[in-house]
Design a protein around this motif. Structure first.
Motif, short mmCIF file in Angstrom:
data_model
loop_
_atom_site.label_atom_id
_atom_site.label_comp_id
_atom_site.label_asym_id
_atom_site.label_seq_id
_atom_site.Cartn_x
_atom_site.Cartn_y
_atom_site.Cartn_z
N LEU A 118 -8.10 1.08 0.74
CA LEU A 118 -7.47 1.87 -0.29
C LEU A 118 -8.14 3.02 -0.53
O LEU A 118 -9.38 3.05 -0.53
CB LEU A 118 -7.23 1.07 -1.44
CG LEU A 118 -6.59 -0.10 -1.13
CD1 LEU A 118 -6.47 -1.28 -2.22
CD2 LEU A 118 -4.97 0.20 -0.70
N PRO A 119 -7.48 4.04 -1.30
CA PRO A 119 -8.32 5.18 -1.96
C PRO A 119 -9.05 4.69 -3.16
O PRO A 119 -8.57 3.76 -3.83
CB PRO A 119 -7.48 6.10 -2.31
CG PRO A 119 -6.23 5.32 -2.47
CD PRO A 119 -6.21 4.30 -1.39
N GLY A 120 -10.10 5.23 -3.51
CA GLY A 120 -10.90 4.85 -4.60
C GLY A 120 -11.89 3.81 -4.47
O GLY A 120 -11.89 3.18 -3.31
N VAL A 154 0.73 -1.01 0.17
CA VAL A 154 0.00 -0.04 -0.10
C VAL A 154 0.86 1.23 -0.14
O VAL A 154 0.62 2.34 -0.74
CB VAL A 154 -0.96 -0.18 1.11
CG1 VAL A 154 -1.85 1.42 1.38
CG2 VAL A 154 -2.01 -1.28 1.16
N GLU A 155 1.88 1.24 0.79
CA GLU A 155 2.95 2.42 0.94
C GLU A 155 3.35 2.50 -0.46
O GLU A 155 3.57 3.84 -0.72
CB GLU A 155 3.94 2.24 1.91
CG GLU A 155 4.96 3.32 1.97
CD GLU A 155 5.64 3.27 3.24
OE1 GLU A 155 5.41 2.60 4.24
OE2 GLU A 155 6.61 4.03 3.19
N TRP A 204 -1.44 6.22 3.65
CA TRP A 204 -2.51 5.36 3.33
C TRP A 204 -2.22 4.01 4.05
O TRP A 204 -2.86 3.13 4.71
CB TRP A 204 -2.75 5.14 1.97
CG TRP A 204 -3.62 6.11 1.32
CD1 TRP A 204 -3.33 7.02 0.93
CD2 TRP A 204 -5.30 5.90 1.60
NE1 TRP A 204 -4.71 8.05 0.42
CE2 TRP A 204 -5.89 7.19 0.87
CE3 TRP A 204 -6.14 5.17 2.33
CZ2 TRP A 204 -7.03 7.51 0.97
CZ3 TRP A 204 -7.44 5.50 2.33
CH2 TRP A 204 -7.82 6.70 1.42
N SER A 205 -0.91 3.70 4.25
CA SER A 205 -0.32 2.29 4.70
C SER A 205 -0.60 2.50 6.21
O SER A 205 -0.22 1.38 6.90
CB SER A 205 1.28 2.21 4.33
OG SER A 205 1.96 3.26 5.06
N ARG A 230 -8.95 -4.58 -6.09
CA ARG A 230 -7.66 -4.00 -5.94
C ARG A 230 -7.13 -4.56 -4.48
O ARG A 230 -6.05 -5.15 -4.40
CB ARG A 230 -7.47 -2.45 -6.04
CG ARG A 230 -6.05 -2.05 -6.07
CD ARG A 230 -5.43 -2.58 -7.39
NE ARG A 230 -3.96 -2.42 -7.26
CZ ARG A 230 -2.94 -3.38 -7.43
NH1 ARG A 230 -3.45 -4.38 -8.19
NH2 ARG A 230 -1.82 -3.20 -7.18
N GLU A 275 2.15 1.91 -3.30
CA GLU A 275 1.24 2.48 -4.35
C GLU A 275 0.82 3.74 -4.18
O GLU A 275 0.47 4.57 -4.77
CB GLU A 275 0.17 1.52 -4.39
CG GLU A 275 0.39 0.57 -5.70
CD GLU A 275 -0.83 -0.50 -5.67
OE1 GLU A 275 -2.06 0.12 -5.67
OE2 GLU A 275 -0.79 -1.34 -6.15
N HIS A 276 0.41 3.93 -2.87
CA HIS A 276 -0.42 5.23 -2.23
C HIS A 276 0.32 6.10 -1.20
O HIS A 276 -0.48 6.90 -1.10
CB HIS A 276 -1.85 4.58 -1.78
CG HIS A 276 -2.60 3.80 -2.86
ND1 HIS A 276 -3.14 4.56 -4.07
CD2 HIS A 276 -2.92 2.35 -2.97
CE1 HIS A 276 -3.67 3.65 -4.51
NE2 HIS A 276 -3.52 2.29 -4.04
N GLY A 277 1.60 5.55 -1.04
CA GLY A 277 2.13 6.46 -0.10
C GLY A 277 1.85 6.16 1.64
O GLY A 277 1.15 5.33 1.69
#
Ligand code: PGA
Ligand code: ZN
Length: 396
Positions: A205-207, A185-186, A193-194, A212, A188-190
């Motif tokens: 997760l966002p979205g 997660v980190e 988010w992790s 996913r 992919e999304h920073g």
């Protein structure tokens, strides 16, 4: 050896308003019995509540945005106390009726006080001489739905340690999966988010993509190389188009190592459930909102061949006796049983003892983050190490 002490009677019942893991008000309850022994219980609250579960009582008005439970507390200290004081602890549930947050705290605290009075751990009191085992955990890794608003529609993506031989090893396996999932997660999304945690301690997760989180969980498991399977809780009663999701779910079952599916359909569709159970077999198919921890609904499900496992949430039915009846009905039908916490839970670890003493086989209490979740795992870790109780393992 029977450990019940039917002569032990309730002498006092106290209740108070406290807060659950979402910060929402809930009920705490203390029951004292004749020997002077006492025990407390805190009541959990679901977010994805089904239409067949016993509702809880909320005050409305301005306090706590209407979520206050002072009326429930007043009922417990009033009419409920009047009814149960003087009753044997083992028979308290017979006179408990009303909203789930009025009955469950009294039911649980009374049973625990009975165990204290008998001088035995609660799991042993519940087992009453029968077999016990530490449950196999199904552990939340990603959340969506009502537990991570703003994400996808599917509620839980969980890891099941399918190859662990002890409870401690089971927890360590899923811990590594969650840690690897957080790294993915980190990437992919920073970092933010992790590090954020959903209501049950899982990642989100966002979205709004429903596949996913599943793909990331499968990658995390593959990266660890550990014997871990995937469980999905669709919580279909909260989903706008469950039929479409079922088609997707069937494809996911072909593409990912899914070993358990919960609430793939709404809670009134017995024949649809029977079809889905056949289609998803040999996987575990768990009924949560479908059964609402109600022995009669479990018997109906057995008749239809709807599901092959039952989620047991005491506050869906309001008393431990009612929850145990659902568990026994499941066992009579040849269904598996999973004792479960709620998404709004507390530091109360009672359900660890319920799962163990009732020999349920499995437990679902959320992720390996947030202390209201870890309270249950930590209790089970102690029972394995200190009390040397056997671990049930994944039934396969
Ligand atoms: P809830 O979710 O406690 O919000 O109902 C748990 C579940 O659906 O299994
Ligand atoms: Zn569920």
């Amino acid at each position: 050896m029977a450990v019940r002490a039917t002569a032990v009677r309730v002498t006092a019942v106290r209740a108070w308003e406290c807060l659950d893991s979402r910060g929402h008000p809930t009920v705490g309850c203390l029951v004292t019995v004749g020997s002077g022994a006492s025990a407390a219980a805190l009541v959990p609250t679901g977010a994805s509540t089904g239409q067949f579960e016993v509702a809880d009582l909320r005050d409305g008005g301005d306090r706590y945005a209407g979520l206050g439970v002072r009326a429930a507390v007043a009922m417990i200290e009033g009419e409920i106390a009047d009814a149960v004081v003087g009753w044997p602890v083992d028979e308290v549930d017979e006179v408990l009726t009303g909203p789930s947050n009025v009955t469950l705290g009294v039911s649980t605290a009374a049973a625990k006080a009975g165990a204290v009075a008998a001088g035995v751990p609660f799991w042993r009191y519940l087992a009453d001489g029968g077999p016990v085992s530490l449950p196999c955990p199904m552990v939340n890794i990603f959340s969506g739905g009502r537990h991570a608003e703003g994400g996808g529609t599917v509620q839980d993506y969980l890891a099941i340690p399918t190859g662990a031989t002890t409870f401690a090893e089971a927890i360590e396996h899923v811990w590594r999966v969650r840690r690897r999932a957080a790294e993915l997660v980190e990437a992919e999304h920073g970092r933010l988010w992790s590090r954020l945690v959903a209501d049950e301690g899982g990642l989100a997760l966002p979205g709004g993509d429903d596949e996913r989180p599943l793909a990331l969980l499968a990658s995390a498991i593959a990266d660890t190389g550990l014997p871990v399977g995937i469980a999905i809780d669709v919580a279909a009663t909260q989903v706008p188009d469950p039929e479409a999701l079922l088609t997707t779910l069937t494809r996911w079952c072909a593409d990912y190592p899914i070993v358990s599916v919960e609430d793939p359909l709404g809670d009134n569709d017995w024949t649809g459930w029977a079809d889905a159970t056949t289609r998803l077999a040999p996987r575990q198919v768990v009924g949560d909102d479908l059964f609402a921890t109600d022995a009669e609904r479990v018997a109906t499900g057995a008749k239809y061949g709807a599901a092959n496992a039952v989620l047991v949430k005491p506050n869906q039915i309001g008393t431990l006796t009612g929850a145990r009846a659902a568990l026994l009905a499941a066992r009579a039908a040849g269904f598996r049983t999973v004792v479960s916490a709620r998404s709004g839970d507390t530091e109360d670890d009672t359900i660890a003892d319920l799962a163990t003493g009732w020999n349920a086989g499995q437990i679902k209490v959320g992720s390996v983050h947030r202390s209201e979740r870890l309270a249950k795992y930590n209790r089970l870790l102690r029972l394995e190490t200190v009390d040397r109780l056997p671990y049930a393992g994944w039934p396969g």
